[in-house]
Design a protein around this motif. Structure first.
Motif, PDB file in Angstrom:
ATOM      1  N   THR A  60       0.748   7.477  18.122  1.00  0.00           N
ATOM      2  CA  THR A  60       1.809   6.472  18.178  1.00  0.00           C
ATOM      3  C   THR A  60       1.993   5.813  16.818  1.00  0.00           C
ATOM      4  N   SER A  61       3.165   5.216  16.622  1.00  0.00           N
ATOM      5  CA  SER A  61       3.492   4.563  15.359  1.00  0.00           C
ATOM      6  C   SER A  61       4.665   3.629  15.582  1.00  0.00           C
ATOM      7  N   PHE A  62       4.820   2.662  14.683  1.00  0.00           N
ATOM      8  CA  PHE A  62       6.007   1.809  14.671  1.00  0.00           C
ATOM      9  C   PHE A  62       6.929   2.154  13.497  1.00  0.00           C
ATOM     10  N   THR A  63       6.614   3.228  12.761  1.00  0.00           N
ATOM     11  CA  THR A  63       7.425   3.565  11.591  1.00  0.00           C
ATOM     12  C   THR A  63       8.281   4.810  11.780  1.00  0.00           C
ATOM     13  N   SER A  64       7.730   5.857  12.393  1.00  0.00           N
ATOM     14  CA  SER A  64       8.473   7.116  12.506  1.00  0.00           C
ATOM     15  C   SER A  64       7.691   8.097  13.365  1.00  0.00           C
ATOM     16  N   ILE A  65       8.378   9.179  13.758  1.00  0.00           N
ATOM     17  CA  ILE A  65       7.692  10.264  14.460  1.00  0.00           C
ATOM     18  C   ILE A  65       6.652  10.895  13.552  1.00  0.00           C
ATOM     19  N   GLU A  66       6.994  11.067  12.286  1.00  0.00           N
ATOM     20  CA  GLU A  66       6.031  11.642  11.354  1.00  0.00           C
ATOM     21  C   GLU A  66       4.828  10.726  11.193  1.00  0.00           C
ATOM     22  N   GLY A  67       5.066   9.415  11.218  1.00  0.00           N
ATOM     23  CA  GLY A  67       3.949   8.477  11.163  1.00  0.00           C
ATOM     24  C   GLY A  67       3.049   8.625  12.366  1.00  0.00           C
ATOM     25  N   ALA A  68       3.631   8.835  13.546  1.00  0.00           N
ATOM     26  CA  ALA A  68       2.834   9.043  14.752  1.00  0.00           C
ATOM     27  C   ALA A  68       2.021  10.324  14.651  1.00  0.00           C
ATOM     28  N   ARG A  69       2.625  11.362  14.086  1.00  0.00           N
ATOM     29  CA  ARG A  69       1.906  12.629  13.933  1.00  0.00           C
ATOM     30  C   ARG A  69       0.723  12.468  12.976  1.00  0.00           C
ATOM     31  N   LYS A  70       0.952  11.771  11.869  1.00  0.00           N
ATOM     32  CA  LYS A  70      -0.135  11.560  10.911  1.00  0.00           C
ATOM     33  C   LYS A  70      -1.240  10.696  11.507  1.00  0.00           C
ATOM     34  N   ASN A  71      -0.857   9.704  12.305  1.00  0.00           N
ATOM     35  CA  ASN A  71      -1.868   8.870  12.946  1.00  0.00           C
ATOM     36  C   ASN A  71      -2.723   9.690  13.911  1.00  0.00           C
ATOM     37  N   GLY A  85      14.147  -3.224   9.153  1.00  0.00           N
ATOM     38  CA  GLY A  85      13.986  -1.783   9.265  1.00  0.00           C
ATOM     39  C   GLY A  85      13.335  -1.148   8.050  1.00  0.00           C
ATOM     40  N   LYS A  86      13.161  -1.909   6.986  1.00  0.00           N
ATOM     41  CA  LYS A  86      12.532  -1.388   5.780  1.00  0.00           C
ATOM     42  C   LYS A  86      11.048  -1.139   6.028  1.00  0.00           C
ATOM     43  N   ILE A  87      10.528  -0.057   5.490  1.00  0.00           N
ATOM     44  CA  ILE A  87       9.112   0.273   5.670  1.00  0.00           C
ATOM     45  C   ILE A  87       8.311  -0.273   4.487  1.00  0.00           C
ATOM     46  N   MET A  88       7.286  -1.042   4.797  1.00  0.00           N
ATOM     47  CA  MET A  88       6.414  -1.652   3.806  1.00  0.00           C
ATOM     48  C   MET A  88       5.026  -1.011   3.878  1.00  0.00           C
ATOM     49  N   THR A  89       4.164  -1.401   2.964  1.00  0.00           N
ATOM     50  CA  THR A  89       2.802  -0.871   2.951  1.00  0.00           C
ATOM     51  C   THR A  89       1.801  -2.005   2.797  1.00  0.00           C
ATOM     52  N   ALA A  90       0.852  -2.057   3.702  1.00  0.00           N
ATOM     53  CA  ALA A  90      -0.263  -2.999   3.600  1.00  0.00           C
ATOM     54  C   ALA A  90      -1.370  -2.326   2.804  1.00  0.00           C
ATOM     55  N   THR A  91      -1.702  -2.898   1.675  1.00  0.00           N
ATOM     56  CA  THR A  91      -2.708  -2.310   0.794  1.00  0.00           C
ATOM     57  C   THR A  91      -3.973  -3.153   0.824  1.00  0.00           C
ATOM     58  N   GLY A  92      -5.063  -2.551   1.241  1.00  0.00           N
ATOM     59  CA  GLY A  92      -6.347  -3.240   1.230  1.00  0.00           C
ATOM     60  C   GLY A  92      -6.614  -4.104   2.442  1.00  0.00           C
ATOM     61  N   TYR A  93      -5.704  -4.086   3.414  1.00  0.00           N
ATOM     62  CA  TYR A  93      -5.918  -4.853   4.641  1.00  0.00           C
ATOM     63  C   TYR A  93      -5.080  -4.254   5.749  1.00  0.00           C
ATOM     64  N   ASP A  94      -5.404  -4.612   6.985  1.00  0.00           N
ATOM     65  CA  ASP A  94      -4.584  -4.219   8.125  1.00  0.00           C
ATOM     66  C   ASP A  94      -3.563  -5.314   8.402  1.00  0.00           C
ATOM     67  N   ASP A 130      -2.013   5.000   7.112  1.00  0.00           N
ATOM     68  CA  ASP A 130      -1.786   4.962   5.665  1.00  0.00           C
ATOM     69  C   ASP A 130      -1.276   3.604   5.184  1.00  0.00           C
ATOM     70  N   GLY A 131      -1.235   2.598   6.087  1.00  0.00           N
ATOM     71  CA  GLY A 131      -0.807   1.252   5.708  1.00  0.00           C
ATOM     72  C   GLY A 131       0.658   0.952   5.938  1.00  0.00           C
ATOM     73  N   SER A 132       1.452   1.939   6.352  1.00  0.00           N
ATOM     74  CA  SER A 132       2.892   1.740   6.532  1.00  0.00           C
ATOM     75  C   SER A 132       3.176   0.904   7.771  1.00  0.00           C
ATOM     76  N   TYR A 133       4.173   0.018   7.667  1.00  0.00           N
ATOM     77  CA  TYR A 133       4.596  -0.777   8.814  1.00  0.00           C
ATOM     78  C   TYR A 133       6.027  -1.255   8.570  1.00  0.00           C
ATOM     79  N   LEU A 164       0.781 -14.621   6.243  1.00  0.00           N
ATOM     80  CA  LEU A 164       1.359 -14.987   4.957  1.00  0.00           C
ATOM     81  C   LEU A 164       2.386 -13.948   4.503  1.00  0.00           C
ATOM     82  N   THR A 165       2.101 -12.686   4.785  1.00  0.00           N
ATOM     83  CA  THR A 165       3.049 -11.619   4.455  1.00  0.00           C
ATOM     84  C   THR A 165       4.341 -11.797   5.245  1.00  0.00           C
ATOM     85  N   LYS A 166       4.245 -12.156   6.498  1.00  0.00           N
ATOM     86  CA  LYS A 166       5.437 -12.405   7.304  1.00  0.00           C
ATOM     87  C   LYS A 166       6.278 -13.515   6.684  1.00  0.00           C
TER      88      LYS A 166
END
Length: 767
Positions: free
Chosen positions: A283-294, A362-371, A352-355, A405-407
């Motif tokens: 499962t993923s909240f970013t894409s089908i490919e994200g779900a496959r990688k997960n 709808g923009k995809i961001m990346t969490a680096t070094g944390y969940d 991989d940190g994408s969310y 804080l990111t939100k």
């Protein structure tokens, strides 16, 4: 400690965890705490006297939990589905139901009256194809049901199939075993009350993919949340035939379908004679490919038991951060509560940190070094869930702070009740400040303190004058009135909120939030802000009428509302309670509250009346700290006695064992803290009030250190502390500092059957 009355319970089938599971630290005794967890607790109507007395009809008479399978704070939790809905206040599973509709990959907020989102359901069947949930459902019996945090299985009477599921954070594995040679068929349905799901079959890959667009709730109700719940389901067996459906139209051999205000799904069948089929789902909240990688990152093969073992090991590592010695029944209560308290908030990013960016772009961001976390049921969970996590899971708590804080960075304002990765302005208060401030005061995420203060200060000092964004949930509700009057007057109906009016409760909760922020200001040397916020922390005095000693609605000219009933539930200016219940909500200045209510003697008399006349309502959160007020008034033995009464009357190990909605883990976190013997009466101050032990011994493992609470002369009826020592030194206060626990040590409590009114005479914690 043994409880006075038998618990209402059914025969719970506990899972035997593989012997290879070990605890987090080698010096720790290997135990299988997961075996004491019953995920079915809270899935039935509450059986407690308090819930029946105080709750309104409907969902609040149920714990609203579900038997979630996965890992702590998992992105997706898997559950048996007995209700086919993503509608508000309908949980995916109810104990009283008897028809199984499939396994659902769920994002339900445990114990809530919200709605599921981005979910997918998988159902096995034989015989004639039935795609609608109610028609395909199979009868099942609880005697043939096994539920554990790492595993769920059930026997489906209609199809003679045993269905099993285990899961990790972003992926799950299922095993379906049939007793006959009929071809097993599978229904895969991206649930969507809006009818906007999509599904696609790839027979060559033995794969089904799809998504379910998520929609907002509260502010922006029904609008797109800016993301979907994506999934990839892979089978270990070829498809003999397949097809899709759209509404009432079933299309054999069709490989894709898109909902247009109608339900959609796919069906596949394997070759007759195949009696066991495995399915893996990412499962993923970013894409089908994200779900496959997960999926690929989490589960590489088809070893069901290996996944289950990993899930169980993860749960045991989390649960055994608190080890207890006591009765089997008490262990069931405690570890089930700890399990429920570890479900939310949920990890929202891919491996991989994408969310998806907060706020629905709808923009995809990346969490680096944390969940990156989401689904903060903040009005509920700042009270005990987050303090419990700061104690037991400081790393995760730090990530939660960074997520909030990111939100704020992405949306412009610190969110009030962030769910569905959006602003909501649900409930009242500004309690992201409370959660973040509490963590900072305990030196968690301290590298973010300056950034955090700037973000929190904006919510506390700046009125959002942009009408559109304010309606969208950005900014503190009714802040202009609060700043002008020192309270929110009855003339301000707070219309741009899901909960309108409730002016007195808002004032009380804002005063508390301002206090927490004042502590952070002081720690940073922001002296002017500290003074201003400290003054605002006293705004509670502006909505407690000293003439009658109760919280009371007030007009802008200072006059009190004339019509008044201290025990009126749902008074327009009170949130989910009565004026009497909310009068006690001043955790930041209990000494000041004692003075406002006429001094210690009057305070204790009123508090006694509150409990003796059964006005206390445990099934909702605003009063969860009230029982500890006796500690602050010099009569801690009353705290000790009444805690036992609350636990005995409000909790059990049966399906109806939670009093009122679980609310994101808060009801269970209260129980977990109190069974340990401590409680965070005022998050934002690094101390815990002492209660009374429910175990002979409790060991809290904080990193490499262990803090142990031991009760001597521990037996039924001995609920009163007679004397105590901390690390061998006489101990006569009713609180423990956070640092005292984190650094490790031993607190020994001598127990007795009668109150020792001399113990606990030292003043309570004063910052």
């Amino acid at each position: 400690m043994l409880l006075k009355r038998p618990f209402l319970h059914r025969a719970v089938i506990f899972v035997t965890v593989l012997s290879g599971i070990v605890s987090a630290c080698n010096h720790r005794e290997t135990i299988t705490a997961i075996a004491y967890v019953d995920p079915l607790v809270g899935t039935a109507a509450s059986t407690t006297e308090s819930a029946e007395k105080h709750s309104e009809a409907g969902s609040e008479l149920k714990g609203q939990t579900f038997p979630a399978v996965g890992v702590p704070h998992g992105m997706t939790q898997w559950t048996p589905q007995t209700r086919a809905s993503e509608r508000k206040c309908i949980a995916p599973y109810y104990y009283r139901d008897s028809l199984f509709q499939g396994f659902r990959g769920s994002h339900w907020l445990s114990g809530s009256c919200t709605q599921d989102y981005g979910s997918v359901t998988i159902m096995p069947m034989t015989g004639a194809l039935k795609v609608k949930a109610e028609e395909r459902a199979s009868l099942f019996h609880h005697a043939n049901e096994k539920a554990s945090p790492d595993y769920y299985s059930v026997y489906l009477d209609k199809y003679k199939i045993t269905a099993e599921v285990s899961a990790l954070s972003r992926a799950s594995i299922m095993r379906f075993s049939s007793e006959d040679s009929d071809a097993i068929q599978f229904i895969v349905e991206p649930n969507s009350d809006e009818g906007e799901g999509y599904i696609e079959i790839d027979p060559a890959k033995k794969e089904i993919v799809g998504y379910n667009p998520a929609h907002r709730i509260y502010q922006g109700w029904g609008e797109s949340a800016g993301f979907s719940g994506y999934f990839v389901a892979v089978f270990d067996t070829d498809f003999e035939h397949y097809g899709t459906w759209n509404g009432d139209s079933i299309q054999d051999k069709n490989i894709a379908a898109t909902g247009a205000k109608s339900s959609v799904g796919a069906y596949v069948a394997v070759r007759p004679g195949i009696k066991e089929v495995h399915v893996k789902i990412g499962t993923s909240f970013t894409s089908i490919e994200g779900a496959r990688k997960n999926l690929e990152a989490a589960i590489t093969g088809w070893d069901f038991d290996a996944v289950r073992n990993e899930s169980a090991s993860t749960w045991n590592k989390a649960l055994t951060k608190v080890e207890v010695k006591g009765s089997e029944e008490s262990k069931k209560l405690f570890y089930t509560a700890l399990y429920h308290a570890e479900l939310l908030p949920r990890v929202f990013n891919d491996a991989d940190g994408s969310y998806p960016e907060f706020g629905g772009s709808g923009k995809i961001m990346t969490a680096t070094g944390y969940d990156y976390y989401d689904d903060f049921s903040m009005w509920d969970t700042y009270r005990a869930v987050h303090p419990l996590l700061t104690l037991l899971e400081p790393q995760s708590s730090g990530d939660m702070v960074k997520s909030l804080l990111t939100k704020a960075d992405q949306g412009g304002w610190l969110p009030i009740f962030p769910c569905w990765n959006n602003y909501t302005a649900a409930m009242i208060g500004d309690h992201a400040i409370a959660m973040i401030g509490d963590a900072l005061m305990k030196d968690i995420a301290s590298d973010e303190m300056k950034r955090a203060y700037t973000i929190m200060r904006k919510n506390a000092f700046e009125v959002n004058t942009d009408t559109a964004s304010y309606k969208d949930g950005k900014g503190r509700r009714a802040l202009a009135s609060y700043l002008q009057y020192g309270y929110i007057p009855l003339e301000d109906s707070v219309l741009e909120s899901f909960h309108k009016r409730e002016q007195v409760s808002r004032t009380l909760e804002y005063a508390y939030d301002d206090f927490v922020l004042s502590q952070v200001a002081r720690k940073l040397g922001k002296n002017e802000d500290y003074k201003r916020l400290s003054q605002r922390a006293g705004n509670y005095k502006n909505v407690i009428d000293p003439a009658i000693g109760y919280a009371r609605g007030r007009y802008a000219d200072g006059k009190w509302i004339e019509s008044f009933d201290s025990n009126a539930i749902r008074a327009s200016y009170i949130t989910e309670g009565s004026p009497f219940q909310y009068t006690w909500y001043v955790p930041q200045d209990i000494g000041g509250l004692i003075a406002v209510l006429g001094g210690k003697e009057n305070f204790i008399t009123k508090l006694d009346t509150f409990f003796d006349q059964r006005y206390y309502w445990h099934g909702n959160e605003p009063g969860h700290q009230t029982v500890y007020l006796y500690n602050h008034a010099g009569e801690p033995w009353k705290t000790q006695g009444r805690i036992h009464q609350i636990v005995e009357e409000e909790y059990s190990t049966g399906p109806g064992g939670l009093s009122g909605n679980e609310d994101g883990g808060q009801m269970s976190a209260w129980l977990a803290f109190n069974m340990i013997g401590i409680y965070p009466t005022c998050p934002g101050l690094p101390y815990y009030d002492l209660g009374t032990p429910f175990f002979e011994e409790v060991s809290i493992h904080t990193g490499t250190n262990t803090f142990t609470l031991k009760a001597t002369n521990f037996k039924e009826g001995n609920k009163y502390i007679q004397s105590a020592t901390l690390n061998g030194t006489p101990f006569n206060r009713t609180y423990l500092l956070h640092d005292e626990i984190v650094k490790g040590g031993t607190l020994i409590l001598e127990m007795g059957s009668q109150p020792n009114k001399a113990w606990g005479s030292d003043p309570v914690y004063i910052p």
